[in-house]
Design an enzyme around this catalytic site. Structure first.
Site, PDB file in Angstrom:
ATOM      1  N   CYS A 202     -53.451  59.779  13.434  1.00  0.00           N
ATOM      2  CA  CYS A 202     -52.518  58.991  12.629  1.00  0.00           C
ATOM      3  C   CYS A 202     -53.221  58.344  11.442  1.00  0.00           C
ATOM      4  O   CYS A 202     -52.592  58.047  10.417  1.00  0.00           O
ATOM      5  CB  CYS A 202     -51.857  57.920  13.488  1.00  0.00           C
ATOM      6  SG  CYS A 202     -50.726  58.600  14.716  1.00  0.00           S
TER       7      CYS A 202
ATOM      8  N   HIS B 235     -46.197  60.853  17.103  1.00  0.00           N
ATOM      9  CA  HIS B 235     -46.626  59.475  17.253  1.00  0.00           C
ATOM     10  C   HIS B 235     -45.769  58.551  16.393  1.00  0.00           C
ATOM     11  O   HIS B 235     -45.109  58.981  15.447  1.00  0.00           O
ATOM     12  CB  HIS B 235     -48.099  59.340  16.867  1.00  0.00           C
ATOM     13  CG  HIS B 235     -49.025  59.994  17.852  1.00  0.00           C
ATOM     14  ND1 HIS B 235     -50.392  59.851  17.798  1.00  0.00           N
ATOM     15  CD2 HIS B 235     -48.787  60.794  18.923  1.00  0.00           C
ATOM     16  CE1 HIS B 235     -50.949  60.535  18.776  1.00  0.00           C
ATOM     17  NE2 HIS B 235     -49.994  61.119  19.472  1.00  0.00           N
TER      18      HIS B 235
ATOM     19  N   GLU C 167     -46.525  56.202  14.174  1.00  0.00           N
ATOM     20  CA  GLU C 167     -46.878  56.084  12.759  1.00  0.00           C
ATOM     21  C   GLU C 167     -46.321  57.265  11.957  1.00  0.00           C
ATOM     22  O   GLU C 167     -45.785  57.093  10.857  1.00  0.00           O
ATOM     23  CB  GLU C 167     -48.405  56.019  12.597  1.00  0.00           C
ATOM     24  CG  GLU C 167     -49.042  54.820  13.278  1.00  0.00           C
ATOM     25  CD  GLU C 167     -49.502  55.093  14.698  1.00  0.00           C
ATOM     26  OE1 GLU C 167     -50.531  54.521  15.110  1.00  0.00           O
ATOM     27  OE2 GLU C 167     -48.832  55.903  15.404  1.00  0.00           O
TER      28      GLU C 167
ATOM     29  N   CYS D 160     -54.521  56.080  16.246  1.00  0.00           N
ATOM     30  CA  CYS D 160     -55.515  57.042  16.735  1.00  0.00           C
ATOM     31  C   CYS D 160     -56.296  57.648  15.565  1.00  0.00           C
ATOM     32  O   CYS D 160     -55.780  57.816  14.460  1.00  0.00           O
ATOM     33  CB  CYS D 160     -54.847  58.134  17.562  1.00  0.00           C
ATOM     34  SG  CYS D 160     -53.736  59.217  16.658  1.00  0.00           S
TER      35      CYS D 160
END
Length: 368
Positions: free
Chosen positions: A93, A59, A61, A84
């Protein structure tokens, strides 16, 4: 979530704009996950950036945090979409943000995924992290229109595309190429930005297309090829068949000789049998549901006259690109699409002319 109106300054808008632009770069290339952009700022200076990995992981992040060369304690993180908070194929995250001792999280819009939607506020505030949301909402929603549609409808976001001559013809035996080189590049860019592409077996037999992205460096991101062919009449010598062992190919059919079924399966093609309606054609909504279940989220329909009309009839397209050449082809009335274009204008009221980067050709974008 607080109901108080959140204020943002020009720096917030600047950094969020960077994050949304990062998300836009990967739009259509992150599989079932949304494309997210992330910018980490400390003392009003960008110290790291990240975007969602291809096919959806890692992801954004995570990528931004792991690539930072500086300590993150006391920094701010700008994210295009709510981070998320649930466990999926990767940890949430929110966990890595908390561990990094980031002091403030700013995101543009809430995630529509029920596993995360609005849950980050409480999680971050319980860990003494300030949370703000709602900056550049309009721009973010435009980026996430396909993702929002996917989640709301459990269907792929459908983009239509057709190329016509100046006099509204789509094919000529004397001149197969309708649009110019610049328009062709835009067509291939659309293939790059969509994870799947749909045509009929009839189009395969007439044009023998490759359905890949031929922009230098992007061929590996060509879409999954999906063919609608009721009786599996597709030519055995077509490029689609010959390349099926190394290019993901799916064919929807209704009835066909067992010999042809065995032949295509040996070529590595996935065959999906489906009923046809009273008009002797597939129920397109059922086809789309099946395509979605296979993990496809952005579908490009490069149909001929019949297939495009079928999608228009039920207003299935979410958006539609019309490539208009400056050349005339007039010959066969059956291949004139003036009526189709009238239907397009009637059902899709929003029409914009894209920037003139295609020479004498014109590209129009229609949307709901």
């Amino acid at each position: 979530m607080s109901t108080k109106k959140v204020k943002f300054n020009h720096k917030d808008r600047f950094f969020m704009n960077l994050a949304i632009n990062l998300a836009s770069e990967r739009s259509g290339l992150t599989g079932e996950n949304p494309s997210v952009g992330c910018v980490i700022v400390k003392n009003n200076r960008v110290i790291s950036m990240g975007k969602t990995g291809l096919k959806g992981k890692p992801h954004a992040e995570y990528n931004a945090i792991k690539s930072s060369k500086e300590r993150l304690k006391g920094s701010k993180i700008y994210v295009s979409l709510e981070p998320c908070t649930h466990y999926g194929k990767t940890p949430p995250c929110s966990n890595i943000i908390i561990k990094s001792k980031i002091k403030e999280v700013i995101f543009s819009i809430e995630d529509i995924d029920k596993r995360t939607k609005s849950k980050s506020y409480k999680i971050f505030r319980n860990n003494n992290i300030k949370v703000r949301s709602g900056v550049l909402i309009k721009k973010a929603k435009k980026i996430y229109q396909s993702y929002i549609y996917n989640k709301n409808k459990n269907l792929p976001f459908v983009t239509g595309k057709i190329a016509t001559s100046k006099d509204n013809y789509i094919y000529s035996k004397q001149k197969k190429r309708i649009t110019n080189y610049h328009s062709d590049n835009v067509s291939h860019l659309l293939r790059y930005k969509n994870d799947s592409i749909l045509i009929t077996g009839k189009t395969v037999n007439i044009d023998n297309p490759k359905l890949d992205c031929r922009i230098k460096g992007l061929s590996n991101y060509s879409p999954i090829r999906i063919i609608l062919d009721r009786s599996l009449s597709i030519n055995n010598n077509s490029y689609i068949i010959k390349s099926a062992n190394f290019k993901n190919t799916i064919i929807f059919y209704n009835k066909a000789p067992q010999k042809k079924i065995i032949f295509l399966k040996k070529k590595g093609i996935r065959l999906i049998q489906m009923v046809i309606d009273n008009n002797n054609f597939f129920n397109l909504w059922l086809v789309l549901k099946k395509i979605y279940s296979l993990g496809c989220r952005n579908l490009l329909v490069e149909g001929g006259k019949t297939l495009t009309n079928s999608f228009l009839k039920y207003k299935i397209f979410n958006q539609f690109y019309l490539f208009k050449s400056s050349n005339k082809l007039g010959n066969n009335k059956k291949l004139n699409v003036r009526d189709l274009l009238n239907q397009l204008s009637f059902k899709y009221k929003k029409k914009s002319k894209l920037n003139s980067f295609t020479g004498d050709d014109i590209i129009y974008l229609y949307s709901k």
